[in-house]
Structure formats: C-alpha cells, structure tokens
Write an enzyme that holds these catalytic residues in place. Structure first.
Site, PDB file in Angstrom:
ATOM      1  N   ALA A 145      42.712  40.270  55.570  1.00  0.00           N
ATOM      2  CA  ALA A 145      43.405  41.115  54.589  1.00  0.00           C
ATOM      3  C   ALA A 145      43.469  42.586  55.012  1.00  0.00           C
ATOM      4  O   ALA A 145      44.340  43.330  54.534  1.00  0.00           O
ATOM      5  CB  ALA A 145      42.731  40.981  53.231  1.00  0.00           C
ATOM      6  N   HIS A 157      46.777  44.246  56.069  1.00  0.00           N
ATOM      7  CA  HIS A 157      47.768  44.768  55.122  1.00  0.00           C
ATOM      8  C   HIS A 157      47.333  46.082  54.476  1.00  0.00           C
ATOM      9  O   HIS A 157      48.069  46.633  53.654  1.00  0.00           O
ATOM     10  CB  HIS A 157      48.022  43.709  54.034  1.00  0.00           C
ATOM     11  N   ASP A 166      44.658  53.199  63.445  1.00  0.00           N
ATOM     12  CA  ASP A 166      44.315  54.394  64.232  1.00  0.00           C
ATOM     13  C   ASP A 166      43.379  54.055  65.392  1.00  0.00           C
ATOM     14  O   ASP A 166      43.504  54.626  66.480  1.00  0.00           O
ATOM     15  CB  ASP A 166      43.663  55.444  63.330  1.00  0.00           C
ATOM     16  N   GLU A 177      47.885  40.620  67.792  1.00  0.00           N
ATOM     17  CA  GLU A 177      47.626  40.381  66.363  1.00  0.00           C
ATOM     18  C   GLU A 177      47.877  38.905  66.077  1.00  0.00           C
ATOM     19  O   GLU A 177      48.902  38.358  66.481  1.00  0.00           O
ATOM     20  CB  GLU A 177      48.577  41.242  65.523  1.00  0.00           C
ATOM     21  N   ILE A 201      46.590  32.866  61.193  1.00  0.00           N
ATOM     22  CA  ILE A 201      46.626  31.405  61.153  1.00  0.00           C
ATOM     23  C   ILE A 201      47.866  30.940  60.387  1.00  0.00           C
ATOM     24  O   ILE A 201      48.578  30.027  60.819  1.00  0.00           O
ATOM     25  CB  ILE A 201      45.343  30.869  60.476  1.00  0.00           C
ATOM     26  N   SER A 202      48.102  31.568  59.244  1.00  0.00           N
ATOM     27  CA  SER A 202      49.247  31.193  58.404  1.00  0.00           C
ATOM     28  C   SER A 202      50.472  32.015  58.784  1.00  0.00           C
ATOM     29  O   SER A 202      50.364  33.053  59.451  1.00  0.00           O
ATOM     30  CB  SER A 202      48.894  31.428  56.929  1.00  0.00           C
ATOM     31  N   ARG A 252      51.628  40.371  51.912  1.00  0.00           N
ATOM     32  CA  ARG A 252      51.170  39.956  53.253  1.00  0.00           C
ATOM     33  C   ARG A 252      52.232  40.209  54.323  1.00  0.00           C
ATOM     34  O   ARG A 252      52.032  39.934  55.499  1.00  0.00           O
ATOM     35  CB  ARG A 252      50.814  38.463  53.254  1.00  0.00           C
TER      36      ARG A 252
HETATM   37  O1  CA2 Z   1      46.708  33.775  58.059  1.00  0.00           O
HETATM   38  C1  CA2 Z   1      45.754  34.485  58.413  1.00  0.00           C
HETATM   39  O2  CA2 Z   1      45.097  34.271  59.418  1.00  0.00           O
HETATM   40  C2  CA2 Z   1      45.326  35.664  57.530  1.00  0.00           C
HETATM   41  O3  CA2 Z   1      44.962  36.743  58.380  1.00  0.00           O
HETATM   42  C3  CA2 Z   1      44.117  35.181  56.736  1.00  0.00           C
HETATM   43  C4  CA2 Z   1      43.611  36.190  55.710  1.00  0.00           C
HETATM   44  C5  CA2 Z   1      44.765  36.722  54.847  1.00  0.00           C
HETATM   45  O4  CA2 Z   1      44.289  37.756  54.018  1.00  0.00           O
HETATM   46  C6  CA2 Z   1      45.918  37.241  55.694  1.00  0.00           C
HETATM   47  O5  CA2 Z   1      46.965  37.646  54.829  1.00  0.00           O
HETATM   48  C7  CA2 Z   1      46.430  36.154  56.610  1.00  0.00           C
HETATM   49  C8  CA2 Z   1      42.576  35.554  54.781  1.00  0.00           C
HETATM   50  C9  CA2 Z   1      41.439  34.880  55.458  1.00  0.00           C
HETATM   51  C10 CA2 Z   1      40.561  34.243  54.423  1.00  0.00           C
HETATM   52  O6  CA2 Z   1      40.524  32.860  54.659  1.00  0.00           O
HETATM   53  C11 CA2 Z   1      39.921  32.033  53.753  1.00  0.00           C
HETATM   54  C12 CA2 Z   1      39.807  30.724  54.107  1.00  0.00           C
HETATM   55  C13 CA2 Z   1      39.221  29.825  53.243  1.00  0.00           C
HETATM   56  C14 CA2 Z   1      38.748  30.249  52.021  1.00  0.00           C
HETATM   57  C15 CA2 Z   1      38.869  31.561  51.649  1.00  0.00           C
HETATM   58  C16 CA2 Z   1      39.448  32.462  52.532  1.00  0.00           C
END
Ligand code: CA2
Length: 150
Positions: A82, A85, A92, A103, A106-107, A116
C-alpha cells in the site's frame, strides 16, 4: 555473483491467509522459495526481505544504493504494498539513490480500486510489472538478468 534484493512492504507477510481470489493461495515463504529458484537460474544471490515500516524500507533502499555503488547489487525488485500509493518518502529514496528498481505487484492494480491506480514508485522505477500473481517475482528476476547486459 551479484545480489537481487527483493523488498516487500506492508501486510505482504499475510499472504496466503486471506484474499486468495486476489493474491492466490501462496505464502510469502512460497514467494521467497520461487524467487530463490529464479535467482539460482539467473546466477544471482537472493536477499529477500519484508517490512511493515516505511522508514525501514527507505533505509533498505539507501543500503541498496551503497551496494549498487560498490557493484555488488544487480538491482531491486520492490513490492511496496500500500505504500506504493502513498509514499513520497519511497519515491524520493529511489530517485535519490538512482538504483535499478523494478516495481512489482501480484495483482493487476489497474483492474482494482481507483486509489490503487496511482503509484509514487512508477515514475522512478526502471520497469513496472503487475497482474502475474506471485509468478511475477520469478519473471522480475528474469527481467533483472536481462537488464544486466544493457
Ligand atoms: O498486488 C500487490 O502486490 C499489492 O502491492 C498488494 C498490496 C496492495 O496494497 C497493493 O495495492 C497491491 C497489499 C498486500 C497485502 O496482502 C494481503 C494478503 C493477504 C491478506 C491480507 C493482505
């Protein structure tokens, strides 16, 4: 042998415990294992870390800048979670060190909530990858290897 530094930001330690429809069923330990395999394939040592603290991630980027200067670092793969964002501090730090950084998400953040879809990391990253699931980590290591010859 150069090192690939893979940094993971907040809540990525929770991978595999919730939201498998978004992030898949894999744990961060699984991600480390697949990253280790990709690094072995491409001739890198792996340094794999996770932190929930913005300042610690900033410190690790500064450390990466010093390692890049001494020639021991291949580059950084950063899933800033997070903080992607929100963090001008990470922006910096990456800009200030001039490190080679991919960068990673995963999603597919562009298919998700509007908040996001803005990244403070992208403008200072060498490349951006998202939406490949945890396989993206292995693909990013391969991309880092490709960048070495450029
Ligand atoms: O898609 C990604 O890798 C993100 O960086 C994952 C972050 C999210 O805030 C970004 O927008 C996209 C969140 C990682 C937290 O993952 C969790 C997995 C399972 C349970 C709770 C959180």
């Amino acid at each position: 042998m150069k090192t690939a530094l893979i940094l993971n930001g907040p809540n990525l330690n929770l991978l595999g415990t919730r939201e498998p429809q978004v992030y898949g069923p894999y744990t961060l330990a699984d991600v480390q294992a697949l990253s280790q395999q990709a690094c072995a394939t491409h001739g890198f040592a792996l340094d794999f870390r996770q932190s929930n603290h913005e300042g610690e991630l900033v410190d690790w980027i500064h450390e990466a800048g010093r390692s890049q200067a001494t020639g021991t670092l291949a580059g950084v793969i950063l899933n800033a979670g997070a903080y992607t964002h929100t963090s001008i501090a990470l922006h910096d730090a990456i800009k200030g060190t001039g490190i080679t950084l991919i960068e990673l998400h995963i999603s597919n953040v562009f298919a998700r909530e509007a908040f996001r879809q803005h990244s403070y990391i992208s403008p200072v990253a060498k490349a951006v990858m998202c939406g490949f699931g945890v396989a993206g980590y292995g693909l990013a290591v391969a991309a880092l290897a490709e960048m070495q010859s450029k």
